[in-house]
Design an enzyme around this catalytic site. Structure first.
Site, PDB file in Angstrom:
ATOM      1  N   VAL A 325      74.355  75.352  91.118  1.00  0.00           N
ATOM      2  CA  VAL A 325      74.035  76.078  92.361  1.00  0.00           C
ATOM      3  C   VAL A 325      72.531  76.351  92.448  1.00  0.00           C
ATOM      4  O   VAL A 325      71.954  76.317  93.545  1.00  0.00           O
ATOM      5  CB  VAL A 325      74.861  77.384  92.486  1.00  0.00           C
ATOM      6  CG1 VAL A 325      74.442  78.438  91.487  1.00  0.00           C
ATOM      7  CG2 VAL A 325      74.759  77.934  93.907  1.00  0.00           C
ATOM      8  N   ASP A 402      80.824  81.966  93.719  1.00  0.00           N
ATOM      9  CA  ASP A 402      81.752  82.715  92.866  1.00  0.00           C
ATOM     10  C   ASP A 402      81.712  82.155  91.462  1.00  0.00           C
ATOM     11  O   ASP A 402      81.373  80.998  91.244  1.00  0.00           O
ATOM     12  CB  ASP A 402      83.187  82.575  93.399  1.00  0.00           C
ATOM     13  CG  ASP A 402      83.656  81.140  93.283  1.00  0.00           C
ATOM     14  OD1 ASP A 402      84.220  80.779  92.234  1.00  0.00           O
ATOM     15  OD2 ASP A 402      83.413  80.371  94.235  1.00  0.00           O
ATOM     16  N   GLY A 544      82.820  75.112  92.533  1.00  0.00           N
ATOM     17  CA  GLY A 544      82.626  76.534  92.822  1.00  0.00           C
ATOM     18  C   GLY A 544      81.157  76.892  92.750  1.00  0.00           C
ATOM     19  O   GLY A 544      80.294  76.042  93.034  1.00  0.00           O
ATOM     20  N   GLU A 545      80.843  78.127  92.395  1.00  0.00           N
ATOM     21  CA  GLU A 545      79.473  78.661  92.279  1.00  0.00           C
ATOM     22  C   GLU A 545      78.789  78.812  93.628  1.00  0.00           C
ATOM     23  O   GLU A 545      77.719  79.384  93.722  1.00  0.00           O
ATOM     24  CB  GLU A 545      78.546  77.767  91.427  1.00  0.00           C
ATOM     25  CG  GLU A 545      78.994  77.471  90.035  1.00  0.00           C
ATOM     26  CD  GLU A 545      78.013  76.561  89.291  1.00  0.00           C
ATOM     27  OE1 GLU A 545      76.984  76.165  89.872  1.00  0.00           O
ATOM     28  OE2 GLU A 545      78.302  76.258  88.123  1.00  0.00           O
ATOM     29  N   GLY A 546      79.344  78.217  94.677  1.00  0.00           N
ATOM     30  CA  GLY A 546      78.641  78.156  95.958  1.00  0.00           C
ATOM     31  C   GLY A 546      78.020  76.788  96.183  1.00  0.00           C
ATOM     32  O   GLY A 546      77.358  76.560  97.206  1.00  0.00           O
TER      33      GLY A 546
END
Ligand SMILES: Cc1cc2nc3c(=O)[nH]c(=O)nc-3n(C[C@H](O)[C@H](O)[C@H](O)COP(=O)(O)O)c2cc1C
Length: 578
Positions: A325, A402, A544-546
């Site tokens: 990210v 997240d 994930g992570e954005g």
């Protein structure tokens, strides 16, 4: 009468006026010298400031020498350059337009220092709080600033210094600290608002956000009932502006391109206009990814091959700038903020980390509720406040991120609860699991649903049943963005599950949501269909992570820019299709 000591109304007004009209001034200084008597009055006002134990720890170094100011200006420029190098794209461009010092434009510079040893060992009040010495010098600055305003003198505070470098230039003894570097001079005018507000860098926070009754969190102005922050946020969410949407659609049809040729981006531009209530909408920049991190009790059921400690380790990685990210955000010009809403480890304070832990991880939802309703509301509120603070700090686009080992399991349960989907359909393979683990994961979701019998009409109850803290906080973040009419780009299945909760709490929040991508997790497609959102990209990502949402940022920005910048057939003199 308890107001016998009060000043007459007109004098009181003057006091409040000088407080309201004090400004940090960086532009429009006049070269006229400041007469010694005026400067003397202003310094005398500073010298009357309150100080811990009456220690009066300040000294004032008055600088007029041009050569010295040139050397000092060079020091400030170097540090401002280093700061600018760290800024993400849109922020760097905005910073470039700001004026941050007037060292050479003003006839006088004043340094306010602090002697933390003054008054000796028994200075009243300083023993338990050594910082009170510095606070006292800051109060001297405040007095100086107000008196200067009354004299018509502008003051600009410059803090782009290495404190010891500046101390050396000023010949300060080593036990003296530099508290403030102030540029002082007459000005052509005082701006009505802080320049940083006018430039859109940051916004003024309402007083009601800052006043708490009895205990932190019970916000409310004197004489008013304490506000319920979450209810306030939900009440502020309104449907999109139909007129702005109609204007955007109509403009899309007149733009120098075949009608509909920008596909989904036309829809995005129309929705951005509806959200902002204006056509064209503002460019969604600067943008900030908030990565909400938390741990999950359901991890104990063996639903993930990764140990729980990875959540905290990845938080450290985000903060060090080493995660995917971070790389994508650097490329897209977005800032990354990490919010600890429930990591099961003590995290060291670091720049970029917002410590907002509700509890060190949720409980296992197969054995009981993942969290209490109060915790769910607290996490929702944290998310809404993070959104609000990031927008107040000047961001015009929010991006969900997240981190939480086992959070795809909680997501699957939430998706089933809100959409009625079958657990086998809503449960994905997360970070990559074998058939046995997958079967166990589906079983865990089934057992959770059987145990809690979630009611989708009670979104807080659903969040409390399954968690996690990051889902609840992300739901609040989405609501917060929607209340401020700022677009929220959703990442994958975790953000999607959170968006289901947000929309269940406030259906109009869907108007602020833009689906960044379609995740490889099967539950995500179910979620997007339920939300009625079309993803901007579909790259088979499942990180994930954005990460996926950040990749979509330039698309959302391009959609707004096209609506703003592309000529129309009539304005460009291009013939329309017959
Ligand atoms: C501790 C402190 C340091 C500051 N440092 C700078 C600075 O380096 N450059 C600058 O342009 N403004 C600086 N400012 C001014 C603030 O940006 C300014 O106070 C704020 O934007 C609010 O505007 P106002 O003072 O006009 O109300 C500083 C202010 C304070 C209190």
């Amino acid at each position: 009468m308890n107001d016998q000591n009060r000043y007459p109304a007109e004098q009181r007004e003057t006091v409040y006026r000088v407080i309201a009209e004090r400004r940090d001034v960086r532009r429009g200084f006049r070269p006229d010298p400041v007469p010694a008597d005026v400067l003397g009055r202003v310094l005398a006002a500073a010298h009357q400031a309150p100080s811990v134990g009456f220690s009066q720890p300040w000294d004032f170094i008055v600088i007029t020498d041009r050569d010295r100011r040139e050397r000092i200006a060079a020091l400030a420029r170097r540090h401002a350059g280093e700061f600018a190098d760290e800024l993400p794209g849109a922020r760097a461009r905005a910073f470039d337009r700001l004026k941050i010092e007037s060292i050479l434009d003003t006839p006088v510079n004043i340094v306010v220092s602090c002697d933390r040893t003054r008054g000796g060992r028994h200075t009243l009040g300083r023993r338990t709080q050594p910082k009170t010495a510095d606070f006292s010098s800051v109060l001297a600055v405040a007095n100086l600033w107000l008196a200067a305003r009354a004299e018509g003198l502008g003051v600009g505070w410059v803090s782009f210094f290495d404190e010891r470098e500046l101390a050396a230039e000023l010949g300060l003894p080593p036990h003296l600290e530099v508290i403030a570097y102030l540029c002082v001079g007459y000005v052509t005018e005082f701006a009505p608002e802080p320049e940083l507000a006018t430039a859109g860098w940051a916004r003024r926070r309402p007083l009601s956000w800052a006043v708490h009754a009895e205990q932190y969190g019970r916000r409310g102005l004197p004489g008013e009932e304490p506000v319920d922050p979450l209810a306030d946020v939900i009440a502020a969410i309104a449907p999109p502006d139909a007129a702005a949407m109609a204007a955007a659609s109509e403009r899309q049809d007149r733009m120098t391109k075949p009608r509909g040729s920008l596909g989904l981006l036309e829809d995005v531009s129309v929705r951005l206009a509806g959200l902002a209530g204006s056509c064209p909408p503002p460019l969604p920049e600067p943008a900030c990814v908030a990565v909400f991190a938390a741990d999950h009790g359901v991890h104990a059921q063996g639903v993930s091959p990764w140990p729980q400690e990875v959540t905290a380790q990845m938080v450290a990685n985000f903060l060090a700038g080493g995660a995917v990210v971070n790389a994508f955000a650097a490329q897209a010009g977005a800032e990354v903020t990490v919010v600890d809403v429930g990591v099961a480890a003590e995290l060291e304070p670091l720049p970029g980390l917002l410590p907002r832990k509700i509890a060190p991880g949720t409980a296992d939802f197969t054995e009981g509720a993942a969290m209490t309703r109060e915790q769910a509301v607290a996490a929702l509120t944290v998310g809404a406040e993070v959104a609000r603070d990031l927008v107040a700090a000047g961001n015009r686009c929010l991006i969900t991120g997240d981190m939480g080992i086992a959070n795809t399991t909680a997501s699957a349960a939430l998706i089933c609860a809100f959409t009625g989907a079958d657990p086998a359909e809503a449960t994905g393979r997360g970070t990559g699991i074998d058939a046995a683990t997958y079967a166990r994961k589906v079983d865990v979701v089934c057992r959770g649903l059987a145990r809690h019998r979630p009611d989708p009409a009670d979104p807080v109850g659903v969040l409390a049943a399954f968690g996690g803290f990051e889902h609840a906080a992300l739901a609040g973040f989405i609501l917060g963005g929607a209340a401020l009419r700022v677009p929220v780009i959703l990442d994958g299945v975790i953000a999607g599950a959170a968006a289901l909760a947000a929309v269940a709490l406030a259906p109009a929040a869907a108007g602020a949501c833009f689906a960044g991508h379609r995740s490889a997790e099967s539950g995500h497609t179910v979620t997007l269909n339920h939300l009625g959102l079309r993803p901007l990209i579909d790259l088979g990502l499942r990180l994930g992570e954005g990460s996926g949402a950040v990749l979509a940022l330039p698309l959302v920005q391009s959609a707004a820019r096209a609506l703003r910048d592309v000529a129309t057939f009539d304005s460009a003199g291009v013939a329309d299709k017959l």
